[in-house]
Design an enzyme around this catalytic site. Structure first.
Site, short mmCIF file in Angstrom:
data_model
loop_
_atom_site.label_atom_id
_atom_site.label_comp_id
_atom_site.label_asym_id
_atom_site.label_seq_id
_atom_site.Cartn_x
_atom_site.Cartn_y
_atom_site.Cartn_z
N ASN A 1 0.90 -1.17 0.00
CA ASN A 1 0.00 0.00 0.00
C ASN A 1 0.93 1.21 0.00
O ASN A 1 1.63 1.45 0.98
CB ASN A 1 -0.87 -0.06 1.25
CG ASN A 1 -1.95 0.99 1.34
OD1 ASN A 1 -2.58 1.12 2.38
ND2 ASN A 1 -2.21 1.74 0.28
N CYS B 1 -5.98 5.91 7.79
CA CYS B 1 -5.22 4.97 6.97
C CYS B 1 -4.19 4.31 7.87
O CYS B 1 -3.23 4.95 8.30
CB CYS B 1 -4.53 5.69 5.81
SG CYS B 1 -3.54 4.58 4.78
N GLY B 2 -4.41 3.03 8.17
CA GLY B 2 -3.54 2.32 9.10
C GLY B 2 -2.15 2.05 8.57
O GLY B 2 -1.15 2.26 9.26
N ASN B 3 -2.04 1.58 7.32
CA ASN B 3 -0.72 1.36 6.73
C ASN B 3 0.03 2.68 6.61
O ASN B 3 1.25 2.75 6.82
CB ASN B 3 -0.85 0.71 5.36
CG ASN B 3 -1.28 -0.74 5.44
OD1 ASN B 3 -0.95 -1.44 6.39
ND2 ASN B 3 -2.01 -1.19 4.44
N ASN C 1 -12.82 5.40 9.99
CA ASN C 1 -13.31 5.50 8.62
C ASN C 1 -14.27 4.33 8.38
O ASN C 1 -14.26 3.34 9.11
CB ASN C 1 -12.16 5.52 7.60
CG ASN C 1 -11.27 4.29 7.67
OD1 ASN C 1 -11.32 3.53 8.63
ND2 ASN C 1 -10.45 4.09 6.66
N CYS D 1 -4.61 -3.00 3.18
CA CYS D 1 -5.37 -1.92 3.82
C CYS D 1 -5.37 -2.19 5.32
O CYS D 1 -5.99 -3.15 5.79
CB CYS D 1 -6.80 -1.87 3.29
SG CYS D 1 -7.85 -0.62 4.09
N GLY D 2 -4.64 -1.36 6.07
CA GLY D 2 -4.50 -1.57 7.51
C GLY D 2 -5.80 -1.41 8.27
O GLY D 2 -6.14 -2.25 9.12
N SER D 3 -6.53 -0.35 7.98
CA SER D 3 -7.81 -0.16 8.68
C SER D 3 -8.80 -1.24 8.26
O SER D 3 -9.64 -1.68 9.05
CB SER D 3 -8.37 1.24 8.43
OG SER D 3 -8.62 1.47 7.05
#
Length: 271
Positions: free
Chosen positions: A13, A75-77, A155, A215-217
């Protein structure tokens, strides 16, 4: 205007990261989409911008734009890359690093092996927080003919249980779900295949960026939903196209995302 940038990625990502602590850089949708173009620009899933915080105890404002130019909440990543960027650039020596996103305040902890653990906060299953326009909270919702869990990780996310992530037409299904009137702000759509109580396969179609390698989240949303449904234990390895993320979630508590954050290259670009 010529600006400095750093290209980074978290499990594929990928991000363009910019230091705007001076506050002299202005982005708009046209500039962002041009920069995001993989043929004629830098190429990225999201643009991450480091800005000053006016909140006591918060180190930075963490601003996130999708490749289509829209600003998003989380955005986690990207958070992992943000942490390594501000540390590498000597913008802070704090650890953990506290940042304010568009939706909440999160904590980023740099590990000795250059991985980062992100406290993503407490997931919400309240439809109003997503937002999801339904009369009451439920274990799952039927949206455009599909049974989905719905969660906010700062989110909006929807999660679909599937038998095999490799046989799913991610783009077609996700686009149909995103067009639902029940999701006024759309959502990130995750397709989760449970391998066992500690391991899943996951593909995520990100709102504003299409399917990404990770996608981290989205990984957090999938695990939170699985734990709440009694399908997963609190520690889960999430296999994404770009690599593995580690998620820890105890029902009713905060959710933690751990994984790598890599530097790719640095440069300057005219905007």
């Amino acid at each position: 205007m010529l600006i400095n940038f750093t290209k980074m990625h978290g499990l594929g990502n990928d991000f363009m990261v910019v230091d705007n602590l001076a506050g002299d850089i202005t982005f708009n949708a046209k500039k962002i989409t041009n920069l995001a173009n993989r043929a004629f620009g830098i190429g990225f899933d999201q643009l991450l911008v480091v800005e000053t915080s006016n909140i006591r105890g918060v180190d930075f404002r963490y601003v996130i734009y999708n490749s289509n130019g829209s600003e998003v909440e989380q955005c986690g990543n990207g958070a992992r890359c943000f942490a390594r960027f501000v540390n590498y650039k000597n913008l802070t020596h704090s650890n953990p690093i506290t940042v304010k996103t568009r939706s909440n305040i999160i904590s980023l902890h740099l590990n000795d092996d250059n991985t980062v653990c992100v406290d993503m906060g407490k997931p919400s299953f309240n439809p109003a927080d997503i937002p999801l326009l339904v009369p009451q909270q439920s274990e799952y919702y039927q949206i455009e003919g599909f049974d989905l869990g719905a969660i906010s990780i700062g989110n909006p996310h929807c999660v679909m249980l599937v038998k095999d992530v490799n046989t799913i037409d991610v783009n077609t299904i996700a686009l149909k779900i995103q067009q639902s009137e029940l999701l006024p702000n759309q959502a990130n759509i995750g397709f989760m295949q449970i391998l066992n109580t500690h391991e899943i396969n996951l593909r995520v179609y990100e709102r504003g960026s299409e399917e990404t390698l990770a996608c981290g989240s989205g990984a957090c949303a999938a695990v939170a939903y699985g734990v709440e449904q009694g399908l997963l234990k609190k520690n889960v390895v999430v296999h994404l196209s770009g690599g593995d993320a580690l998620i820890e979630y105890t029902q009713g508590g905060h959710i933690f995302l751990s994984g790598p954050a890599q530097f790719v290259f640095e440069g300057q670009v005219e905007i």
